[in-house]
Design an enzyme around this catalytic site. Structure first.
Site, mmCIF file in Angstrom:
data_model
loop_
_atom_site.group_PDB
_atom_site.id
_atom_site.type_symbol
_atom_site.label_atom_id
_atom_site.label_comp_id
_atom_site.label_asym_id
_atom_site.label_seq_id
_atom_site.Cartn_x
_atom_site.Cartn_y
_atom_site.Cartn_z
ATOM 1 N N THR A 197 7.493 59.025 -18.702
ATOM 2 C CA THR A 197 6.837 60.346 -18.542
ATOM 3 C C THR A 197 7.521 61.119 -19.705
ATOM 4 O O THR A 197 8.246 60.514 -20.375
ATOM 5 C CB THR A 197 7.314 60.920 -17.110
ATOM 6 O OG1 THR A 197 6.902 60.309 -16.238
ATOM 7 C CG2 THR A 197 6.895 62.444 -17.216
ATOM 8 N N ASP A 240 2.295 55.846 -7.207
ATOM 9 C CA ASP A 240 3.134 56.659 -6.510
ATOM 10 C C ASP A 240 2.778 57.091 -5.221
ATOM 11 O O ASP A 240 3.539 57.906 -4.761
ATOM 12 C CB ASP A 240 2.992 57.893 -7.620
ATOM 13 C CG ASP A 240 4.076 57.789 -8.576
ATOM 14 O OD1 ASP A 240 4.745 57.262 -8.779
ATOM 15 O OD2 ASP A 240 3.967 59.020 -9.411
ATOM 16 N N SER A 265 4.714 63.388 -6.592
ATOM 17 C CA SER A 265 5.362 63.232 -8.330
ATOM 18 C C SER A 265 6.817 63.667 -8.242
ATOM 19 O O SER A 265 7.272 64.548 -7.319
ATOM 20 C CB SER A 265 4.558 64.076 -9.195
ATOM 21 O OG SER A 265 5.314 63.860 -10.486
ATOM 22 N N GLY A 274 11.587 60.284 -16.188
ATOM 23 C CA GLY A 274 12.512 59.468 -15.611
ATOM 24 C C GLY A 274 12.338 59.068 -14.382
ATOM 25 O O GLY A 274 13.170 58.600 -13.359
#
Length: 585
Positions: free
Chosen positions: A394, A436, A465, A486
């Protein structure tokens, strides 16, 4: 028991360390001499600027320069943020993107705060068991490396929505630099060239990806060589000319759907045409007299930042000291409880009743820490609190303009280079954000995070997220803009930057570049950057903490490109863990 304290820590409390600088070519070594006699040494590759008017700190010097140029041309912080994001899609392909999604927190000069959610969504044909085999077991390759792994991209829609609401420059102006760099090329930095080499085994079998990241004869680009992306330039040009219709309908949409058809993916023309970003109420908390504004669900970051700060506020971290075993013990124990709550209670609020009022309350936080003692608890003994029902790749950047408008922006395609699949003819990578979701209750995703019903796959749903773009303020005299990439470490990285500034009195540069540690409930382990001394880790071991891992020198946690405005001076820091850039004037 560790003593609780009720008094408020003084504003930017006393510094507990001395800093000595010795500058060498390309690197700056910092020695932190702690009050407790522990010496920590680390090096930085990033940079810090101290300016009076405006600044950008990002993972790419070219992107930061473009953002500042937008403000010099009369644009505001949002114009700069949108410019920076589009340039990152060109210059930092492992995370900057058109094919992913992200979150933005905007604070106006008047102190009003807005958040934009342009997280990816599950395609309409997605199913809860799409990543399970016939035996009901999770198939990581399908969730991470296939066309099925991609959610409907939200980045372009989110950037355009931000610009339409707050920007003052023409749309063409905020995309022009990205088009130029993609079309004419830029000198490839050494770290990006190394990434292309390290991903070769993964990319060489994907024709569309191989053609972007390697030369026509299959050889590697070398650092300093000109790297051009003509297909990406064409896609950016369509967005510049037509706005969202240049991406979500027409030629680009057709290229995405054709790519899905080639690989058995699910994203349809209707999925693309129907995608809309969401404006949401920001998460708000108070910590030692400071206002904390961050991203609401489907980000877990804002909730956990406020939840963690609420748990830490009763303790005098300043008195306990920076990177001492007692202060780190408290932070680890708080993280253990916060991540347990994340696993059960957080998901897309459009699909699941997230109990925000409880999770953000100081009373609930006190209830969660009442069993923290002088020795570690175990993750097996810590479950989510009872509440009433109501990456790894990210990138984060921070922006502030001369009027005090601030933007914290985090964007992602999930894993490094996302799914690894470039859309043929469009030049951008597809995300692998579908991982995710909680593919199977109790089964960890690529970051080791566990989820359940709240984050189960559903058509049209946004996956949970950890992105945590955050703005901490005290009037207009103190504005801290921070966040990080991260995966699951995003939240703990952001937490440590905030604590380093408010509790330990660090300046921006040292708050960002100080060594970090991470715990997330499950797996029951604690990771430490190499700069944290073994003596402190041994003390934590004696307190009952288990599975303590000191990372090798080259392994880092986070990339917190941050800005602090304090008493009229702006300090922007590009995290020294990576070769980014801070620029201002």
């Amino acid at each position: 028991m560790i003593r609780l304290q009720n008094r408020t820590i003084g504003f930017l409390a006393r510094s507990i360390f001395e800093v000595t600088h010795s500058r060498t070519t390309g690197r700056r070594f910092i020695s932190l001499v702690l009050a407790f006699g522990v010496i920590t040494t680390m090096f930085t590759l990033g940079n810090t600027v101290v300016v009076e008017n405006a600044a950008v700190a990002s993972r790419s010097m070219l992107a930061s320069e473009a953002g500042v140029a937008a403000m010099r041309a009369g644009g505001n912080a949002v114009d700069a943020a949108v410019t920076t994001a589009f340039v990152l899609a060109v210059t930092y392909p492992s995370a900057g993107n058109l094919g992913g999604g992200g979150f933005a927190v905007i604070r106006t000069p008047e102190g009003d705060v807005f958040t934009n959610d342009h997280r990816e969504r599950a395609p309409n044909n997605a199913t809860e068991d799409m990543f399970l085999d016939e035996a009901g077991e999770y198939v990581a390759e399908r969730a991470l490396r296939s066309h099925l792994s991609s959610g409907v991209p939200g980045s372009v829609a989110g950037l355009l929505a931000l610009h339409e609401r707050f920007g003052v420059l023409p749309r063409e102006a905020v995309i022009a630099r990205a088009i130029e760099l993609a079309r004419d090329g830029f000198e490839l930095p050494a770290d990006i060239a190394r990434q292309f080499v390290s991903h070769h085994e993964r990319f060489k079998h994907i024709d569309s990806t191989r053609r972007v990241f390697y030369k026509a004869d299959g050889s590697f680009y070398q650092a300093g060589e000109l790297f051009k992306q003509p297909d990406l330039a064409a896609t950016l040009s369509r967005v510049s000319e037509k706005g969202r219709d240049g991406f979500y309908t027409g030629e680009t949409a057709e290229l995405i759907v054709a790519e899905m058809a080639r690989g058995g993916g699910l994203i349809s023309k209707k999925d693309l045409a129907d995608y809309e970003p969401a404006w949401r109420e920001p998460i708000h908390g108070r910590y030692r007299g400071f206002d904390v504004h961050s991203m609401p669900p489907p980000s877990s970051g804002g909730v956990l930042i406020v939840h963690l700060l609420n748990m830490l506020e009763p303790f005098d971290l300043s008195e306990l000291g920076f990177h001492t075993a007692p202060s780190m013990h408290l932070m680890i124990e708080s993280e253990r409880r916060a991540y347990a709550d994340r696993a059960v209670h957080l998901g897309d609020p459009d699909f699941y009743p997230v109990p925000l009022d409880t999770l953000l309350s100081k009373r609930y936080a006190l209830r969660r820490i009442e069993d923290i003692g002088a020795r570690a608890t175990t993750s097996d003994d810590v479950e989510a609190g009872a509440v009433p029902r109501e990456p790894f790749e990210t990138t984060h950047f921070s922006v502030i303009d001369a009027d005090g408008m601030a933007v914290a922006f985090t964007t992602t395609i999930n894993g490094g280079y996302g799914s690894g699949i470039v859309v043929e003819g469009a030049g951008f990578l597809l995300n692998n954000e579908m991982d995710d979701f909680s593919a199977k209750p109790g089964t960890p995703n690529m970051f080791g995070l566990i989820g359940g019903e709240a984050n189960a796959i559903e058509p049209g749903k946004r996956m949970l997220s950890s992105m945590t773009p955050t703005i901490v303020s005290k009037g207009n005299d103190f504005i801290l803009i921070t966040g990080s990439p991260g995966g699951s470490t995003i939240i703990t990285t952001t937490l440590q930057v905030i604590v380093n500034v408010i509790d330990h009195g660090f300046d921006m540069e040292d708050a960002v570049n100080a060594p970090r540690f991470h715990h997330q409930w499950r797996p029951n382990s604690v990771r430490f950057e190499a700069g944290i001394k073994q003596k402190v880790i041994d003390e934590l071991d004696a307190m009952g903490h288990v599975n303590l891992y000191r990372l090798p020198e080259q392994a880092v946690i986070g990339d917190a490109n941050s800005i602090l405005k304090y008493r009229g001076s702006i300090t922007a820091t590009s995290d020294g863990r990576n070769n980014g850039g801070a620029v201002g004037f």
